[in-house]
Design a protein around this motif. Structure first.
Motif, PDB file in Angstrom:
ATOM      1  N   UNK A   1     -19.792 -71.239 -18.429  1.00 31.95           N
ATOM      2  CA  UNK A   1     -18.822 -71.977 -19.235  1.00 31.95           C
ATOM      3  C   UNK A   1     -18.369 -71.169 -20.447  1.00 31.95           C
ATOM      4  N   UNK A   2     -17.191 -71.500 -20.937  1.00 30.60           N
ATOM      5  CA  UNK A   2     -16.684 -70.945 -22.200  1.00 30.60           C
ATOM      6  C   UNK A   2     -17.293 -71.776 -23.329  1.00 30.60           C
TER       7      UNK A   2
ATOM      8  N   UNK B   1      -4.690 -67.944 -14.767  1.00 32.98           N
ATOM      9  CA  UNK B   1      -4.958 -68.105 -16.196  1.00 32.98           C
ATOM     10  C   UNK B   1      -6.462 -68.242 -16.462  1.00 32.98           C
ATOM     11  N   UNK B   2      -7.161 -68.975 -15.599  1.00 34.38           N
ATOM     12  CA  UNK B   2      -8.609 -69.142 -15.761  1.00 34.38           C
ATOM     13  C   UNK B   2      -9.316 -67.792 -15.669  1.00 34.38           C
ATOM     14  N   UNK B   3      -8.900 -66.963 -14.711  1.00 35.71           N
ATOM     15  CA  UNK B   3      -9.503 -65.636 -14.560  1.00 35.71           C
ATOM     16  C   UNK B   3      -9.203 -64.752 -15.764  1.00 35.71           C
ATOM     17  N   UNK B   4      -7.979 -64.822 -16.262  1.00 43.23           N
ATOM     18  CA  UNK B   4      -7.608 -64.021 -17.424  1.00 43.23           C
ATOM     19  C   UNK B   4      -8.414 -64.430 -18.655  1.00 43.23           C
ATOM     20  N   UNK B   5      -8.598 -65.734 -18.835  1.00 40.81           N
ATOM     21  CA  UNK B   5      -9.390 -66.238 -19.968  1.00 40.81           C
ATOM     22  C   UNK B   5     -10.841 -65.795 -19.826  1.00 40.81           C
ATOM     23  N   UNK B   6     -11.383 -65.914 -18.618  1.00 43.84           N
ATOM     24  CA  UNK B   6     -12.779 -65.541 -18.387  1.00 43.84           C
ATOM     25  C   UNK B   6     -12.999 -64.045 -18.611  1.00 43.84           C
ATOM     26  N   UNK B   7     -11.997 -63.241 -18.317  1.00 45.89           N
ATOM     27  CA  UNK B   7     -12.120 -61.790 -18.455  1.00 45.89           C
ATOM     28  C   UNK B   7     -11.765 -61.290 -19.857  1.00 45.89           C
ATOM     29  N   UNK B   8     -11.387 -62.197 -20.753  1.00 48.48           N
ATOM     30  CA  UNK B   8     -11.036 -61.806 -22.119  1.00 48.48           C
ATOM     31  C   UNK B   8     -12.280 -61.392 -22.902  1.00 48.48           C
TER      32      UNK B   8
ATOM     33  N   UNK C   1      -9.523 -66.877 -26.537  1.00 50.09           N
ATOM     34  CA  UNK C   1      -8.464 -66.870 -25.519  1.00 50.09           C
ATOM     35  C   UNK C   1      -8.199 -68.291 -25.014  1.00 50.09           C
ATOM     36  N   UNK C   2      -9.262 -69.050 -24.816  1.00 49.95           N
ATOM     37  CA  UNK C   2      -9.137 -70.426 -24.337  1.00 49.95           C
ATOM     38  C   UNK C   2      -8.394 -71.297 -25.352  1.00 49.95           C
ATOM     39  N   UNK C   3      -8.848 -71.270 -26.594  1.00 52.32           N
ATOM     40  CA  UNK C   3      -8.228 -72.116 -27.610  1.00 52.32           C
ATOM     41  C   UNK C   3      -6.798 -71.673 -27.921  1.00 52.32           C
TER      42      UNK C   3
ATOM     43  N   UNK D   1      -0.442 -67.322 -24.168  1.00 50.83           N
ATOM     44  CA  UNK D   1      -1.012 -67.011 -22.858  1.00 50.83           C
ATOM     45  C   UNK D   1      -2.028 -65.877 -22.948  1.00 50.83           C
ATOM     46  N   UNK D   2      -3.115 -65.968 -22.171  1.00 44.70           N
ATOM     47  CA  UNK D   2      -4.110 -64.884 -22.172  1.00 44.70           C
ATOM     48  C   UNK D   2      -3.508 -63.624 -21.573  1.00 44.70           C
ATOM     49  N   UNK D   3      -3.995 -62.482 -22.050  1.00 47.34           N
ATOM     50  CA  UNK D   3      -3.398 -61.209 -21.613  1.00 47.34           C
ATOM     51  C   UNK D   3      -4.339 -60.327 -20.794  1.00 47.34           C
ATOM     52  N   UNK D   4      -5.602 -60.717 -20.673  1.00 46.77           N
ATOM     53  CA  UNK D   4      -6.557 -59.907 -19.897  1.00 46.77           C
ATOM     54  C   UNK D   4      -6.135 -59.873 -18.435  1.00 46.77           C
TER      55      UNK D   4
END
Length: 243
Positions: free
Chosen positions: A112-113, A165-172, A178-180, A188-191
C-alpha cells in the motif's frame, strides 16, 4: 442396575437429539442451495453460506456482497433489507458488515501507499482507483482529517488508464506525494511505471477475495468497512469508534 440402564438410555437419547440438529440443518440448507443453483442460475461458489434468519421460516443466503432470503424449500426469495422495527435496526446491513469484517492486522501493508498525517496513531486502509471520482472526493476529505495513517491499496478496476496511473504512482520515488498530487491537485504522475508492480496485481486479487466491489472502500482498524466517499464528520466518528 435398572437405574443405570435408564440413565444410559437417557444420555444416548439426548446425544442423538443434539447430534441430529446439525444434520437436519445441513439437509435443509443443502436443499435450499440446490434449488437456488438450479432455478436462479447461481453458482455453488457464489453461495458463501446459508443459515436461519431472525424471522421464522426464512433463511439467510450469503452471496458475499449481498444477502437474500429464502423459504425452507427455495421456492420463494426475498431481496432487500430486513429491518427490526422495534430496535430501528437494519439487520441485513449489520449482518453484511459482520460477514465482511476484515482482519485489519493481516492486511499486506507493504503493498500500500502509506500517508501519515499528524501523529498517525489512528489507522485506516483504502482500496482506491486513481480515476474514480469518489476516490478523489475522499482524498479531499482526508486532507481535513488529522492524526491518522492511511494505507492506500491501489486498486485499478475502472480502465486501462487506471492501471497505467497506478503503476506510475507505485514506481514514483515518493509514492505518497505522487498519489496525493494526482488525487488532490490533478498533477499526473510522471514515472515510467516499468518497475516491479506485482503489488498492484496482488491488490486486485486481494480485493476480489475480500469482495471489494466498489471504490473507494475504507477499512477501519476494527475491520469494519465504509463504502463510498464518506463525509469528514462520519469518518471522524467511525475512527473514534474503531480505536
Amino acid at each position: 442396575m435398572q437405574k443405570r440402564i435408564r440413565i444410559a438410555a437417557l444420555v444416548v437419547a439426548v446425544a442423538a437429539s443434539v447430534l441430529g440438529c446439525p444434520a437436519q440443518a445441513d439437509q435443509t440448507t443443502d436443499k435450499i442451495k440446490a434449488a437456488l443453483q438450479q432455478r436462479l442460475g447461481v453458482d455453488a461458489g457464489d453461495i458463501k453460506g446459508i443459515q436461519k434468519a431472525p424471522v421464522a421460516g426464512l433463511y439467510e443466503v450469503n452471496l458475499g456482497t449481498q444477502i437474500i432470503y429464502s423459504d425452507v424449500n427455495g421456492d420463494y426469495v426475498l431481496t432487500g433489507d430486513l429491518v427490526d422495527t422495534k430496535a430501528h435496526r437494519n439487520l441485513t446491513e449489520a449482518r453484511l458488515a459482520e460477514l465482511n469484517k476484515v482482519d485489519f492486522a493481516r492486511l499486506p501493508f507493504e503493498n500500500a501507499v502509506k500517508v501519515v498525517k499528524g501523529n498517525g496513531k489512528r489507522t485506516i486502509a483504502v482500496f482506491s482507483d486513481p480515476n474514480c471520482p469518489y476516490c478523489h472526493q475522499l482524498e479531499t476529505t482526508l486532507k481535513s482529517i488529522d492524526n491518522v495513517t492511511v494505507y492506500t491499496f491501489l486498486y485499478p478496476v475502472l480502465s486501462d488508464d487506471s492501471t497505467a496511473k497506478a503503476k506510475s504512482i507505485w514506481c514514483s520515488t515518493d509514492r505518497a506525494k505522487a498519489w496525493e498530487s494526482w488525487m488532490v491537485d490533478r498533477k499526473a504522475p510522471t514515472a515510467s511505471g516499468s518497475c516491479n508492480t506485482a503489488a498492484i496485481d496482488s491488490n486486485l486479487k486481494l480485493g476480489a477475495k475480500m469482495n471489494v466491489t466498489g471504490t473507494p472502500t475504507v477499512i477501519l482498524a476494527d475491520g469494519r468497512r465504509l463504502p463510498g466517499a464518506v463525509s469528514a464528520d462520519r469518518l471522524e466518528s467511525e475512527l473514534s469508534a474503531a480505536h
